[in-house]
Design a protein around this motif. Structure first.
Motif, PDB file in Angstrom:
ATOM      1  N   GLU A 141       0.723  -1.058   0.033  1.00  0.00           N
ATOM      2  CA  GLU A 141       0.036  -0.061   0.012  1.00  0.00           C
ATOM      3  C   GLU A 141       0.838   1.154  -0.056  1.00  0.00           C
ATOM      4  OE1 GLU A 141      -2.558  -0.037   3.142  1.00  0.00           O
ATOM      5  OE2 GLU A 141      -3.970  -1.951   2.547  1.00  0.00           O
ATOM      6  N   LYS A 142       1.825   1.191   0.733  1.00  0.00           N
ATOM      7  CA  LYS A 142       2.643   2.281   0.683  1.00  0.00           C
ATOM      8  C   LYS A 142       3.436   2.628  -0.678  1.00  0.00           C
ATOM      9  CE  LYS A 142       7.502   3.439   2.748  1.00  0.00           C
ATOM     10  NZ  LYS A 142       8.362   2.830   3.591  1.00  0.00           N
ATOM     11  N   HIS A 143       3.628   1.669  -1.435  1.00  0.00           N
ATOM     12  CA  HIS A 143       4.244   1.911  -2.802  1.00  0.00           C
ATOM     13  C   HIS A 143       2.939   1.924  -3.802  1.00  0.00           C
ATOM     14  CE1 HIS A 143       8.469   0.754  -2.455  1.00  0.00           C
ATOM     15  NE2 HIS A 143       7.810   0.346  -1.245  1.00  0.00           N
ATOM     16  N   GLY A 144       1.709   2.053  -3.456  1.00  0.00           N
ATOM     17  CA  GLY A 144       0.542   2.333  -4.170  1.00  0.00           C
ATOM     18  C   GLY A 144      -0.124   1.295  -4.819  1.00  0.00           C
ATOM     19  N   PHE A 145       0.325  -0.087  -4.181  1.00  0.00           N
ATOM     20  CA  PHE A 145      -0.220  -1.378  -4.898  1.00  0.00           C
ATOM     21  C   PHE A 145      -1.133  -1.971  -3.839  1.00  0.00           C
ATOM     22  CE2 PHE A 145       4.171  -1.064  -6.881  1.00  0.00           C
ATOM     23  CZ  PHE A 145       3.723  -0.679  -8.002  1.00  0.00           C
ATOM     24  N   ARG A 146      -1.588  -3.061  -4.039  1.00  0.00           N
ATOM     25  CA  ARG A 146      -2.403  -3.961  -3.157  1.00  0.00           C
ATOM     26  C   ARG A 146      -2.097  -5.414  -3.424  1.00  0.00           C
ATOM     27  NH1 ARG A 146      -9.089  -3.918  -3.056  1.00  0.00           N
ATOM     28  NH2 ARG A 146      -9.223  -5.494  -1.196  1.00  0.00           N
ATOM     29  N   ALA A 147      -1.677  -5.842  -2.467  1.00  0.00           N
ATOM     30  CA  ALA A 147      -1.111  -7.354  -2.184  1.00  0.00           C
ATOM     31  C   ALA A 147      -2.425  -8.419  -1.999  1.00  0.00           C
ATOM     32  CB  ALA A 147       0.044  -7.372  -1.226  1.00  0.00           C
ATOM     33  N   SER A 148      -2.129  -9.474  -2.580  1.00  0.00           N
ATOM     34  CA  SER A 148      -3.249 -10.380  -2.204  1.00  0.00           C
ATOM     35  C   SER A 148      -2.952 -11.866  -2.177  1.00  0.00           C
ATOM     36  CB  SER A 148      -4.429 -10.361  -3.164  1.00  0.00           C
ATOM     37  OG  SER A 148      -5.423 -11.467  -3.046  1.00  0.00           O
ATOM     38  N   PHE A 149      -3.157 -12.534  -0.913  1.00  0.00           N
ATOM     39  CA  PHE A 149      -2.541 -14.032  -1.104  1.00  0.00           C
ATOM     40  C   PHE A 149      -3.778 -14.912  -1.533  1.00  0.00           C
ATOM     41  CE2 PHE A 149       0.170 -11.412   1.759  1.00  0.00           C
ATOM     42  CZ  PHE A 149       1.262 -12.186   1.462  1.00  0.00           C
ATOM     43  N   MET A 150      -4.907 -14.380  -1.896  1.00  0.00           N
ATOM     44  CA  MET A 150      -6.085 -15.105  -2.490  1.00  0.00           C
ATOM     45  C   MET A 150      -5.738 -16.238  -3.042  1.00  0.00           C
ATOM     46  SD  MET A 150      -9.274 -13.556  -4.809  1.00  0.00           S
ATOM     47  CE  MET A 150     -10.548 -14.566  -5.282  1.00  0.00           C
ATOM     48  N   ALA A 151      -6.413 -17.424  -3.051  1.00  0.00           N
ATOM     49  CA  ALA A 151      -6.024 -18.713  -3.438  1.00  0.00           C
ATOM     50  C   ALA A 151      -5.942 -18.601  -5.056  1.00  0.00           C
ATOM     51  CB  ALA A 151      -7.111 -19.915  -3.240  1.00  0.00           C
ATOM     52  N   LYS A 152      -6.787 -18.029  -5.610  1.00  0.00           N
ATOM     53  CA  LYS A 152      -7.020 -17.957  -7.157  1.00  0.00           C
ATOM     54  C   LYS A 152      -7.646 -16.683  -7.690  1.00  0.00           C
ATOM     55  CE  LYS A 152      -7.005 -20.631 -11.262  1.00  0.00           C
ATOM     56  NZ  LYS A 152      -5.710 -21.275 -11.703  1.00  0.00           N
ATOM     57  N   PRO A 153      -6.860 -15.578  -7.608  1.00  0.00           N
ATOM     58  CA  PRO A 153      -7.516 -14.354  -7.932  1.00  0.00           C
ATOM     59  C   PRO A 153      -7.898 -14.202  -9.716  1.00  0.00           C
ATOM     60  CG  PRO A 153      -5.184 -13.937  -6.847  1.00  0.00           C
ATOM     61  CD  PRO A 153      -5.586 -15.470  -7.360  1.00  0.00           C
ATOM     62  N   PHE A 154      -7.103 -15.165 -10.424  1.00  0.00           N
ATOM     63  CA  PHE A 154      -7.588 -14.909 -11.915  1.00  0.00           C
ATOM     64  C   PHE A 154      -7.385 -16.320 -12.344  1.00  0.00           C
ATOM     65  CE2 PHE A 154      -4.721 -11.361 -10.433  1.00  0.00           C
ATOM     66  CZ  PHE A 154      -5.440 -10.331 -10.855  1.00  0.00           C
ATOM     67  N   PRO A 155      -8.926 -16.769 -13.060  1.00  0.00           N
ATOM     68  CA  PRO A 155      -8.891 -17.990 -13.535  1.00  0.00           C
ATOM     69  C   PRO A 155      -7.975 -18.622 -14.406  1.00  0.00           C
ATOM     70  CG  PRO A 155     -10.800 -16.696 -13.702  1.00  0.00           C
ATOM     71  CD  PRO A 155      -9.829 -15.671 -13.359  1.00  0.00           C
ATOM     72  N   ASN A 156      -7.406 -17.898 -15.110  1.00  0.00           N
ATOM     73  CA  ASN A 156      -6.306 -18.269 -16.092  1.00  0.00           C
ATOM     74  C   ASN A 156      -4.909 -18.176 -15.565  1.00  0.00           C
ATOM     75  OD1 ASN A 156      -6.172 -15.370 -16.089  1.00  0.00           O
ATOM     76  ND2 ASN A 156      -5.377 -15.209 -18.311  1.00  0.00           N
TER      77      ASN A 156
END
Length: 469
Positions: free
Chosen positions: A244-259
């Motif tokens: 967030e400090k660098h302007g991004f968002r980190a996600s540990f979600m199992a499968k954010p994108f199907p492909n």
């Protein structure tokens, strides 16, 4: 926390709180650590007194340093109903009593100290608090004069600020794993996280761009499983905060994108003699360098790993990763069957080196404490019952799975996983009936909410509810 790795950001703890229990009630609690004095020495102005609920959500109270000794003695108050711990609005205050040994001064915001806590209500430990669940399993192994050492491989995506797409528009290669250019475009962020781990004494040893576009992994040294779980919790918080400090968002979600390849959370496991500090999994006479105790631990995994999927793969979205079809890179890197092997990443368990093995079952949404607790429970079942893991399979499970006869499959959806968990004798023996009923109740409620979503929006619902795993 080892005093051998003290640094500017690691808090020296000479004396720890001593707590004894009898049937869940506190008999005596002695607090000898003066956290206010440590705050003065380290210029800490505020403390985060934190705990993790059953869904893996990190909860906290922000406490000024002038009040920390009182909070350390009596606990910070929470309304348990407001968290995922299956409590009622009529329940008493839940008190989070911090563990001084867990104290970490935030490297990116050093005026704040973070403390992992254990939860109490009406003078009794909260049995369904995940850190307590893990400590119960640790105690069972300690009765055998053993301790489980573990390390985790945490994969995560760096997304744009609103979490809708990966943060690097040029990260489009079909085979992006280990790509140096894409890694170095996020050098400033990765360096800050790694520098923080170095300051904390975690001994990080490598960072890389992973198999999916926008995906990264950072590795640090193994430790006893409670320390690893505390650090795992803090790591996720740290990565999200610095992103967030660098302007991004980190996600540990199992499968954010199907492909794209999903986020795994592989765990490396060994069991050591607590007094002699000897690796009890190591046997140089064995072909794989693993002892009979190690094979018994794996035997426990082979028997009931499917029943623990509700812990290792806890979200609806988790089952978009398990057994998914091939991604752009050509492989999912996630198991769908309960098998073990040598140094072969297509199986649920692999033995890459002497004296340890890797469990590739869990994903990024796994609760850090319940992940370790589940591994311990499975291992204890294997050790106590001298489970045999069966014959090792040395085949490519992605292309030759048809050759594996009568192998157990992992559940393909959360509903099936919950049923297996709820009905498993191993689960019932490992965890109290309250822990099992609380967890199942909350997960069924999650499924009910998911069932209300129109099918066209179901994946969006998964992402919105799991993006901050």
């Amino acid at each position: 926390m080892s005093t051998s790795s003290l640094s500017k950001f690691i808090i020296p703890v000479d004396k720890l709180s001593i707590v004894f229990f009898n049937s869940g009630s506190i008999i005596i609690a002695i607090m000898t650590v003066n956290l206010a004095k440590i705050a003065s020495q380290k210029k800490i102005k505020y403390f985060l007194i934190s705990f993790v609920d059953l869904f893996g959500v990190l909860r906290a109270k922000l406490v000024p340093a002038q009040a920390i000794n009182e909070m350390a003695k009596n606990g910070a108050g929470f309304g348990g109903f407001a968290t995922y711990l299956d409590m009622s609005p009529a329940d008493s205050d839940m008190l989070a009593i911090p563990d001084p040994a867990s104290l970490i001064q935030l490297p990116w915001q050093p005026e704040i100290g973070w403390l992992a806590s254990d939860c109490y209500m009406d003078g009794k430990i909260v049995e369904q608090a995940p850190r307590v669940i893990l400590k119960r399993q640790i105690d069972k192994l300690a009765e055998k004069n053993m301790v489980m050492q573990s390390g985790v491989e945490c994969e995560f995506f760096l997304l744009n600020e609103d979490g809708t797409e990966i943060s690097d528009a040029r990260d489009v290669a079909a085979k992006p794993c280990y790509d140096q250019s894409m890694l170095m475009r996020r050098y400033d962020l990765i360096k800050e996280i790694c520098d923080s781990m170095i300051k904390l004494g975690w001994k990080p040893y490598q960072n890389d761009h992973e198999d999916a576009n926008g995906q990264f992994e950072m590795n640090w040294n193994y430790s006893d499983c409670l320390t690893t779980a505390d650090r795992h919790v803090f790591f996720k918080f740290m990565v999200k905060s610095i992103a967030e400090k660098h302007g991004f968002r980190a996600s540990f979600m199992a499968k954010p994108f199907p492909n794209l390849t999903g986020n795994g959370c592989h765990a490396h496991v060994s069991v050591w003699d607590k007094k002699k500090k000897k690796n009890l999994f190591e046997d140089t006479d064995d072909e794989m360098g693993l002892s009979k105790l190690g094979y018994s631990f794996i035997g426990g995994l082979m028997k009931s790993a499917d029943c623990f999927s509700a812990l290792f793969n806890p979200s609806v979205n988790s089952y978009s990763r398990i057994g998914a079809s091939n991604t752009i890179s050509g492989a999912t890197w996630s198991p769908s069957t309960v098998t073990y092997t040598g140094n072969n990443r297509t199986h649920m368990v692999r033995i890459p080196d002497t004296g340890r093995f890797e469990v590739r079952h869990a994903d990024g949404c796994a609760n850090p404490y319940l992940l370790q607790a589940g591994l311990l429970a499975l291992g204890l079942d294997g050790i106590n019952n001298n489970r045999k893991p069966g014959k090792r399979l040395d085949i490519n499970m992605y292309t030759e799975s048809h050759k594996a006869k009568r192998v157990k499959k992992l559940p393909t959806d959360l509903e099936s996983a919950i049923k297996l968990f709820q009905n498993s004798d191993v689960v019932k023996k490992a965890f109290s009936s309250k822990v099992v009923s609380n967890y199942v109740k909350l997960k069924k409620r999650e499924l009910k909410e998911f069932s209300k979503q129109p099918e066209i929006h179901s994946y969006d619902w998964q992402r919105n509810n799991a993006i901050d795993c």
